[in-house]
Design an enzyme around this catalytic site. Structure first.
Site, PDB file in Angstrom:
ATOM      1  CG  ASN B 153      -0.269  -0.301   2.498  1.00  0.00           C
ATOM      2  OD1 ASN B 153       0.547  -1.214   2.582  1.00  0.00           O
ATOM      3  ND2 ASN B 153      -0.572   0.460   3.514  1.00  0.00           N
ATOM      4  CD  GLN B 181      -3.427   0.108  -1.531  1.00  0.00           C
ATOM      5  OE1 GLN B 181      -3.398   0.773  -2.559  1.00  0.00           O
ATOM      6  NE2 GLN B 181      -3.910   0.593  -0.399  1.00  0.00           N
ATOM      7  N   GLY B 202     -13.817  -2.295  -1.303  1.00  0.00           N
ATOM      8  CA  GLY B 202     -14.443  -1.530  -2.374  1.00  0.00           C
ATOM      9  C   GLY B 202     -13.907  -0.131  -2.586  1.00  0.00           C
ATOM     10  CG  HIS B 203     -12.329   2.469   0.697  1.00  0.00           C
ATOM     11  ND1 HIS B 203     -11.375   3.409   1.000  1.00  0.00           N
ATOM     12  CD2 HIS B 203     -12.055   1.395   1.456  1.00  0.00           C
ATOM     13  CE1 HIS B 203     -10.563   2.908   1.929  1.00  0.00           C
ATOM     14  NE2 HIS B 203     -10.960   1.692   2.215  1.00  0.00           N
ATOM     15  CB  THR B 239     -29.045  -7.145   8.021  1.00  0.00           C
ATOM     16  OG1 THR B 239     -29.828  -7.768   9.033  1.00  0.00           O
ATOM     17  CG2 THR B 239     -29.931  -6.748   6.862  1.00  0.00           C
ATOM     18  CB  CYS B 327       5.050  14.218  11.931  1.00  0.00           C
ATOM     19  SG  CYS B 327       6.178  14.894  13.136  1.00  0.00           S
TER      20      CYS B 327
END
Lengths: 151, 387
Positions: B153, B181, B202-203, B239, B327
């Site tokens: 990734n 990925q 999916g995203h 569900t 950071c």
């Protein structure tokens, strides 16, 4: 996540650079932690007449360097030694908790420069600054640099 | 140059495509029935799920019965690893993986280590790729699972999945890959590559966040991760998130259709950015193999400067990117991926990742090439490390 003041000092940092004839230079931090601050001072008759910095680090590291140099410029050594990391953070309208160590680094960088100043004069810095060396000072902040290997 | 908005963080998440949104909408307000219900109205939702399952199966070279919908890639990773470990604990307690997996894998492995499993982490070298001979040498009689990500990734390096799959099949060891990925961006075929379990989300390919899928080869009977009702053939209770499942199916279908040409187009953008950066900024380093690389991934280390400062200045210019600096990770250590490929701390702190997908354009690349060099120059001018 940063205040407007932090963003201002990050975007337009004050006192960036070096001083060719500096009589006090201090450096704290290390690349392992991801922050290095180096401060140059010109001290005349006990007054910090000029101060510059160079910093490798995050936005907060740059902003605290900028603010700390501004806060000690034109001040006496005694006033500079009284500068705390909290005062730097407050002057920037606060820092996120995870970035508070940057303000500690800024306070330390000022002290590191003053340690160097006294050493150059052949004066023991310990009674005045509170520390002999940068290493000793950083050990006291070991908890803030967990995981970092100080040389 | 006029300021623009450039979204170059598609490895973090992607924009949901208009076609996907359109496909999803009827399942919120028109066909909202619970797919488990008996009446005909619910049948619409049930059919939509099975249609999406077929779309995912086609994209992977699997059969629909081998696809299970889950909430995200992390859930699939947890299910595959913990499920396999529980199922085969009697047979053996040794697992092989890599040190630069996603935290969904690494932290699941840490949990299993606490439970007495032993994990061998294969070296990934400076090019960010596993070597099959290392895998062969690491296999023991008590090895029960190999889990190697399809593509990394952060640095985008694609692993030799088909070769790993062949070795695992020959030795009779289950093989899982976190393909979060890779799906939608490079060809994946679970049959040809001998993959037994695969996680996807999916995203990462223009479907919404909060929906993923697990491929479980027929006959791999790992225990359930979620206990409850009888959904997903009693393998994954809860569900079904019908609109999101529909969105995932639509997005994977589109991505698979577009893949041959889209991967070439995006790879050209990637190469334009990498070459352009090397040309315009001194003292930088491309992280990860240039050849075996996701079409949309650029990862560079910019010496003497720190990643968060770079990101903040890029943000002011309208560019969204990512960094492996401490950071930005919320800890004091830089990215575990960059450490695994042997970068020193300072170099890892100065890393930037740009990632591209369907909506990325050449104008985006040229804009980054325009705005980044002066930012680097400004930060280097204030860096005590710069020469």
């Amino acid at each position: 996540m940063y205040s407007e003041k932090v963003m201002d000092h990050f975007t337009n940092p004050r006192n960036v650079g070096e001083i060719a004839d500096a009589n006090a230079v201090g450096e704290v931090g290390n690349p392992t932690c991801g922050d290095i601050m180096r401060i140059y001072m010109k001290i005349e008759d006990g007054v910090i007449t000029d101060v510059k910095f160079k910093t490798f680090g995050c936005g907060a590291a740059v902003a605290t360097s900028s603010m700390a140099t501004e806060m000690v410029k034109g001040k006496t050594i005694a006033e500079a030694l009284a500068l705390t990391n909290k005062a730097v953070a407050e002057a920037l309208d606060g820092l996120p908790p995870i970035k508070m160590h940057c303000s500690v680094l800024a306070e330390d960088a000022i002290k590191a420069a003053l340690i160097d100043y006294y050493k150059r004069q052949g004066i023991d810095p310990k009674p005045i600054v509170g520390f002999d060396s940068v290493a000793e000072m950083e050990c006291c902040h070991g908890d803030l640099h967990e995981g970092c290997q100080h040389a | 140059m006029e300021k623009r908005f450039v979204y170059a963080d598609n490895a973090a998440t992607t924009r949901v495509s208009d076609e996907v949104v359109a496909a999803m909408l009827p399942y919120f307000t028109e066909y909202y029935g619970n797919p488990s219900a008996v009446y005909g109205f619910a049948g619409k939702a049930k059919t939509a799920i099975e249609n999406a399952r077929a779309q995912v199966a086609t994209a992977l070279g699997a059969t629909p019965g081998e696809i299970y919908f889950v909430s995200c890639g992390t859930e699939a990773d947890n299910w595959a690893l913990k499920g396999t470990a529980r199922m085969l604990a009697e047979k053996g307690r040794h697992i092989i993986s890599t040190p630069f997996e996603h935290h969904a894998i690494l932290h699941s492995l840490n949990t299993l280590e606490k439970e007495g499993f032993e994990v061998t982490y294969l070296p990934v070298y400076d090019n960010g790729r596993v070597r099959v001979e290392d895998l062969k040498a690491a296999i023991r009689p008590d090895t029960i699972l190999v889990s190697v990500m399809f593509a990394n990734n952060e640095i985008g390096t694609i692993q030799p999945i088909a070769e790993i799959g062949a070795v695992c099949r020959e030795r009779g060891i289950l093989f899982h890959t976190d393909a979060v990925q890779a799906i939608g961006h490079v060809p994946v075929d679970v049959q040809a590559m001998n993959i037994d379990m695969l996680s996807l989300s999916g995203h990462k390919f223009h479907a919404p966040k909060g929906i993923g899928a697990m491929y479980l080869r027929k006959g791999v009977g790992i225990p359930n991760f979620m206990d409850g009702g009888g959904q997903e053939k009693k393998r994954r209770a809860g569900t079904e998130n019908v609109p999101y499942i529909v969105g995932l199916g639509k997005a994977i279908e589109i991505a698979t259709q577009k893949l041959p040409e889209e991967s070439k187009r995006v790879a050209a953008l990637r190469d334009r950015l990498m070459d352009g950066l090397l040309e315009r900024i001194p003292d930088i380093k491309i992280n990860g193999d240039r050849e075996n690389r996701l079409p949309g991934n650029v990862n560079v280390s910019i010496k003497y400067v720190e990643g968060e400062s770079l990101l903040m200045m890029l943000d002011m210019q309208g560019v969204c990117a990512a960094s492996g600096s401490a950071c930005t990770s919320g800890s004091l250590d830089p990215s575990h991926v960059l450490m695994a490929i042997g970068l020193d701390h300072a170099t890892a702190h100065g890393s930037l990742r740009f990632s591209f997908a369907d909506y990325s354009t050449q104008e985006d690349i040229d804009y980054i090439l325009e705005v980044l060099p002066p930012i680097v120059e400004k930060l280097r001018a204030m860096s005590p490390l710069a020469k």
